[in-house]
Design a protein around this motif. Structure first.
Motif, PDB file in Angstrom:
ATOM      1  N   MET A   1       0.834  -1.209   0.000  1.00 32.03           N
ATOM      2  CA  MET A   1       0.000   0.000   0.000  1.00 32.03           C
ATOM      3  C   MET A   1       0.866   1.257   0.000  1.00 32.03           C
ATOM      4  O   MET A   1       0.636   2.185  -0.745  1.00 32.03           O
ATOM      5  CB  MET A   1      -0.916  -0.007   1.226  1.00 32.03           C
ATOM      6  CG  MET A   1      -1.708   1.295   1.406  1.00 32.03           C
ATOM      7  SD  MET A   1      -2.922   1.565   0.082  1.00 32.03           S
ATOM      8  CE  MET A   1      -4.177   0.398   0.569  1.00 32.03           C
ATOM      9  N   ALA A   2       1.960   1.265   0.847  1.00 34.47           N
ATOM     10  CA  ALA A   2       2.782   2.470   0.986  1.00 34.47           C
ATOM     11  C   ALA A   2       3.493   2.809  -0.315  1.00 34.47           C
ATOM     12  O   ALA A   2       3.792   3.969  -0.574  1.00 34.47           O
ATOM     13  CB  ALA A   2       3.796   2.284   2.112  1.00 34.47           C
ATOM     14  N   PHE A   3       3.786   1.738  -1.153  1.00 34.45           N
ATOM     15  CA  PHE A   3       4.536   1.992  -2.370  1.00 34.45           C
ATOM     16  C   PHE A   3       3.642   2.007  -3.607  1.00 34.45           C
ATOM     17  O   PHE A   3       4.133   2.021  -4.727  1.00 34.45           O
ATOM     18  CB  PHE A   3       5.626   0.926  -2.545  1.00 34.45           C
ATOM     19  CG  PHE A   3       6.740   1.052  -1.567  1.00 34.45           C
ATOM     20  CD1 PHE A   3       7.831   1.860  -1.847  1.00 34.45           C
ATOM     21  CD2 PHE A   3       6.716   0.382  -0.358  1.00 34.45           C
ATOM     22  CE1 PHE A   3       8.874   1.983  -0.952  1.00 34.45           C
ATOM     23  CE2 PHE A   3       7.749   0.502   0.551  1.00 34.45           C
ATOM     24  CZ  PHE A   3       8.829   1.306   0.255  1.00 34.45           C
ATOM     25  N   THR A   7      -1.683   5.616  -4.726  1.00 34.27           N
ATOM     26  CA  THR A   7      -1.834   6.119  -3.350  1.00 34.27           C
ATOM     27  C   THR A   7      -0.867   7.260  -3.074  1.00 34.27           C
ATOM     28  O   THR A   7      -1.249   8.308  -2.529  1.00 34.27           O
ATOM     29  CB  THR A   7      -1.598   4.987  -2.334  1.00 34.27           C
ATOM     30  OG1 THR A   7      -2.531   3.943  -2.560  1.00 34.27           O
ATOM     31  CG2 THR A   7      -1.746   5.501  -0.917  1.00 34.27           C
ATOM     32  N   MET A   8       0.414   7.063  -3.447  1.00 34.49           N
ATOM     33  CA  MET A   8       1.430   8.082  -3.161  1.00 34.49           C
ATOM     34  C   MET A   8       1.147   9.368  -3.937  1.00 34.49           C
ATOM     35  O   MET A   8       1.328  10.476  -3.404  1.00 34.49           O
ATOM     36  CB  MET A   8       2.821   7.546  -3.516  1.00 34.49           C
ATOM     37  CG  MET A   8       3.218   6.282  -2.756  1.00 34.49           C
ATOM     38  SD  MET A   8       2.937   6.390  -0.965  1.00 34.49           S
ATOM     39  CE  MET A   8       3.986   7.762  -0.528  1.00 34.49           C
ATOM     40  N   LEU A   9       0.700   9.252  -5.188  1.00 33.74           N
ATOM     41  CA  LEU A   9       0.387  10.454  -5.965  1.00 33.74           C
ATOM     42  C   LEU A   9      -0.827  11.183  -5.402  1.00 33.74           C
ATOM     43  O   LEU A   9      -0.869  12.417  -5.377  1.00 33.74           O
ATOM     44  CB  LEU A   9       0.141  10.083  -7.424  1.00 33.74           C
ATOM     45  CG  LEU A   9       1.387   9.792  -8.269  1.00 33.74           C
ATOM     46  CD1 LEU A   9       1.001   9.281  -9.642  1.00 33.74           C
ATOM     47  CD2 LEU A   9       2.262  11.043  -8.387  1.00 33.74           C
ATOM     48  N   THR A  10      -1.811  10.416  -4.909  1.00 36.84           N
ATOM     49  CA  THR A  10      -2.990  11.047  -4.311  1.00 36.84           C
ATOM     50  C   THR A  10      -2.616  11.812  -3.052  1.00 36.84           C
ATOM     51  O   THR A  10      -3.085  12.941  -2.826  1.00 36.84           O
ATOM     52  CB  THR A  10      -4.049   9.975  -3.973  1.00 36.84           C
ATOM     53  OG1 THR A  10      -4.406   9.263  -5.162  1.00 36.84           O
ATOM     54  CG2 THR A  10      -5.294  10.618  -3.385  1.00 36.84           C
ATOM     55  N   GLY A  48       0.917  18.892 -11.342  1.00 37.96           N
ATOM     56  CA  GLY A  48       1.768  17.923 -12.031  1.00 37.96           C
ATOM     57  C   GLY A  48       1.505  16.500 -11.580  1.00 37.96           C
ATOM     58  O   GLY A  48       1.496  15.566 -12.402  1.00 37.96           O
ATOM     59  N   SER A  49       1.290  16.303 -10.288  1.00 38.31           N
ATOM     60  CA  SER A  49       0.998  14.960  -9.784  1.00 38.31           C
ATOM     61  C   SER A  49      -0.349  14.467 -10.295  1.00 38.31           C
ATOM     62  O   SER A  49      -0.534  13.271 -10.554  1.00 38.31           O
ATOM     63  CB  SER A  49       1.007  14.972  -8.252  1.00 38.31           C
ATOM     64  OG  SER A  49       2.277  15.339  -7.749  1.00 38.31           O
ATOM     65  N   THR A  50      -1.295  15.383 -10.445  1.00 42.69           N
ATOM     66  CA  THR A  50      -2.597  15.010 -11.007  1.00 42.69           C
ATOM     67  C   THR A  50      -2.452  14.560 -12.458  1.00 42.69           C
ATOM     68  O   THR A  50      -3.032  13.550 -12.881  1.00 42.69           O
ATOM     69  CB  THR A  50      -3.576  16.199 -10.926  1.00 42.69           C
ATOM     70  OG1 THR A  50      -3.716  16.603  -9.566  1.00 42.69           O
ATOM     71  CG2 THR A  50      -4.941  15.807 -11.469  1.00 42.69           C
ATOM     72  N   LEU A  51      -1.639  15.303 -13.214  1.00 48.21           N
ATOM     73  CA  LEU A  51      -1.411  14.945 -14.617  1.00 48.21           C
ATOM     74  C   LEU A  51      -0.654  13.637 -14.741  1.00 48.21           C
ATOM     75  O   LEU A  51      -0.826  12.898 -15.724  1.00 48.21           O
ATOM     76  CB  LEU A  51      -0.658  16.068 -15.332  1.00 48.21           C
ATOM     77  CG  LEU A  51      -1.388  17.408 -15.456  1.00 48.21           C
ATOM     78  CD1 LEU A  51      -0.501  18.424 -16.159  1.00 48.21           C
ATOM     79  CD2 LEU A  51      -2.707  17.240 -16.206  1.00 48.21           C
ATOM     80  N   ALA A  52       0.197  13.336 -13.737  1.00 54.60           N
ATOM     81  CA  ALA A  52       0.975  12.098 -13.787  1.00 54.60           C
ATOM     82  C   ALA A  52       0.070  10.874 -13.757  1.00 54.60           C
ATOM     83  O   ALA A  52       0.442   9.798 -14.251  1.00 54.60           O
ATOM     84  CB  ALA A  52       1.954  12.053 -12.623  1.00 54.60           C
ATOM     85  N   LEU A  53      -1.119  11.021 -13.205  1.00 56.60           N
ATOM     86  CA  LEU A  53      -2.066   9.908 -13.167  1.00 56.60           C
ATOM     87  C   LEU A  53      -2.539   9.525 -14.567  1.00 56.60           C
ATOM     88  O   LEU A  53      -3.007   8.397 -14.785  1.00 56.60           O
ATOM     89  CB  LEU A  53      -3.274  10.274 -12.292  1.00 56.60           C
ATOM     90  CG  LEU A  53      -2.996  10.521 -10.801  1.00 56.60           C
ATOM     91  CD1 LEU A  53      -4.246  11.044 -10.110  1.00 56.60           C
ATOM     92  CD2 LEU A  53      -2.510   9.239 -10.125  1.00 56.60           C
ATOM     93  N   VAL A 193       6.729  12.481  -1.051  1.00 56.18           N
ATOM     94  CA  VAL A 193       5.736  12.809  -0.018  1.00 56.18           C
ATOM     95  C   VAL A 193       6.429  13.323   1.244  1.00 56.18           C
ATOM     96  O   VAL A 193       6.017  14.328   1.838  1.00 56.18           O
ATOM     97  CB  VAL A 193       4.866  11.571   0.307  1.00 56.18           C
ATOM     98  CG1 VAL A 193       3.978  11.844   1.525  1.00 56.18           C
ATOM     99  CG2 VAL A 193       4.010  11.201  -0.893  1.00 56.18           C
ATOM    100  N   MET A 194       7.498  12.639   1.666  1.00 61.91           N
ATOM    101  CA  MET A 194       8.214  13.052   2.873  1.00 61.91           C
ATOM    102  C   MET A 194       8.846  14.426   2.685  1.00 61.91           C
ATOM    103  O   MET A 194       8.755  15.296   3.567  1.00 61.91           O
ATOM    104  CB  MET A 194       9.280  12.008   3.213  1.00 61.91           C
ATOM    105  CG  MET A 194       8.715  10.647   3.581  1.00 61.91           C
ATOM    106  SD  MET A 194      10.010   9.400   3.836  1.00 61.91           S
ATOM    107  CE  MET A 194      10.931  10.144   5.184  1.00 61.91           C
TER     108      MET A 194
END
Length: 388
Positions: A1-3, A7-10, A48-53, A193-194
């Motif tokens: 789940m963590a990787f 999930t990470m992009l969201t 950018g993270s949204t577009l990465a999806l 994320v971190m």
């Protein structure tokens, strides 16, 4: 789940959007330009993270090239914000990152495409993060704990991105940007994320430190002359006075402007304010290291010295009177010269309180005024007389 990439992009989208909104709200309160650049940077990360999806839908140009281009631009905005915070100009070479990024469109879509793309992206982001970190190096004045933390976070973030290039250069390493496949890509999503959380927190602490310093300055400084006000003097004087002894006597100079009323009456209060500013600047220009200077109110100023003597007072007072009179004579014309009367006091023991010390200096100042003005009087003894 963590990787899991989705999930990470969201999480990244949500954190970046929240950071952008928070910094924008902060800007409305403190009006620090750096906040706008940092807020814009986080907004770009979120977009950018949204577009990465979208790369999972086959939209590789938007999901990879455009999305990561926004990531590079976001770090450029972070760097620009740091430059505005530290009041440091950005070198023109940093603008070349956009030309380098545009050149990626020319890359052939072969098997090595993902690796080449990852190397260029990592180098650009890493260089921008490290460059921003270097702008936060300790200088003559402290930038605060928040800035120190931001410097370390950006440095670590930049080094991580440079290290990302190593796996891409190793033959046989799996890197597939289109499907988020490859161990380094999974680790990068977690690090993102971190880093996002740490950078946002550090930026908030950085601006908060400057805001607190600004509030502290407003509370302790006379708004016109930038000298300490009486409240600040009373809080700082005990430290200076505690070191007074027969071997290291202290001194007080109480300063009043002669014929100041004529300046206001003939030229207006703006001219009077200019004269007060001139006196403040003159005091600061000759103030010995470790001494305190303040505006008590109106046209009355004070200087506290340690390790002083009558000769030191004579030299300091004469320099102050001469410099001030020569500058003011060029600013305003009055029937009588605008000069300084100074009442001084030398003491070998810490006084019971500052008020008693000021009262003693006030008596000497009155004697200076009564004796013809434009003079310095030490307690009951005249140590210097200027021309009336």
């Amino acid at each position: 789940m963590a990787f899991d990439p989705l999930t990470m992009l969201t999480i990244t989208i949500a954190l970046a959007a929240a950071a952008a909104l928070y910094l924008a709200v902060e800007w409305r309160v403190v009006r620090e330009p750096c906040l706008l650049f940092w807020s814009a940077g986080f907004a770009l990360v979120s977009v950018g993270s949204t577009l990465a999806l979208l790369r999972g839908s086959g939209l590789l140009l938007i999901g990879i090239w455009f999305a990561n281009g926004l990531l590079v631009t976001a770090h450029w905005m972070f760097m620009h914000g740091v430059a505005r915070f530290t009041e440091t100009p950005i070198r023109k070479v940093w603008y070349s990152v956009f030309a380098i990024w545009a050149a990626l469109l020319l890359l052939p879509g072969d098997q090595a495409w993902s690796k080449t793309f990852l190397v260029v992206n990592s180098v650009l982001v890493g260089a921008l993060a490290i460059g921003a970190s270097l702008l936060l190096r300790p200088k003559a004045k402290s930038l605060g704990e928040g800035a120190a933390q931001l410097r370390v976070v950006l440095l670590g973030h930049g080094i991580f991105y440079l290290c990302k290039t190593i796996p891409a250069l190793v033959p046989g390493t799996l890197i597939d940007l289109a499907a988020f496949r490859g161990e380094i890509i999974q680790i990068s999503l977690v690090e993102g994320v971190m880093a996002l959380m740490l950078i946002a927190l550090s930026m908030t602490g950085t601006v908060r430190y400057r805001r607190e310093k600004r509030i502290e300055r407003l509370a302790s400084r006379d708004p016109l002359t930038s000298l300490y006000n009486r409240r600040a003097l009373e809080s700082r004087a005990p430290h200076l006075l505690s070191g007074i002894s027969p071997a290291s006597p202290g001194a007080l100079l109480l300063i009043d402007i002669d014929n100041f009323k004529q300046v206001n009456d003939l030229h207006g209060h703006a001219a009077g304010d200019k004269v007060l500013v001139t006196l403040g600047e003159t005091i600061l220009s000759i103030l010995p290291e470790g001494a305190l200077a303040a505006r008590l109110g109106g046209d009355e100023f004070i200087i506290l010295l340690s390790n002083a003597s009558s000769e030191d007072i004579l030299q300091l007072g004469d320099a102050l009177r001469t410099e001030f009179q020569s500058v003011v004579a060029l600013q305003v014309a009055t029937p009588e010269a605008v000069t300084l009367s100074i009442g001084a006091s030398v003491f070998e023991q810490p006084p019971a309180d500052l008020a008693a010390l000021i009262e003693r200096g006030d008596i000497a100042l009155y004697e200076s005024k009564r004796g013809g003005r434009n003079s310095i009087r030490l307690a009951d003894n005249v140590i210097s007389m200027g021309a009336a």
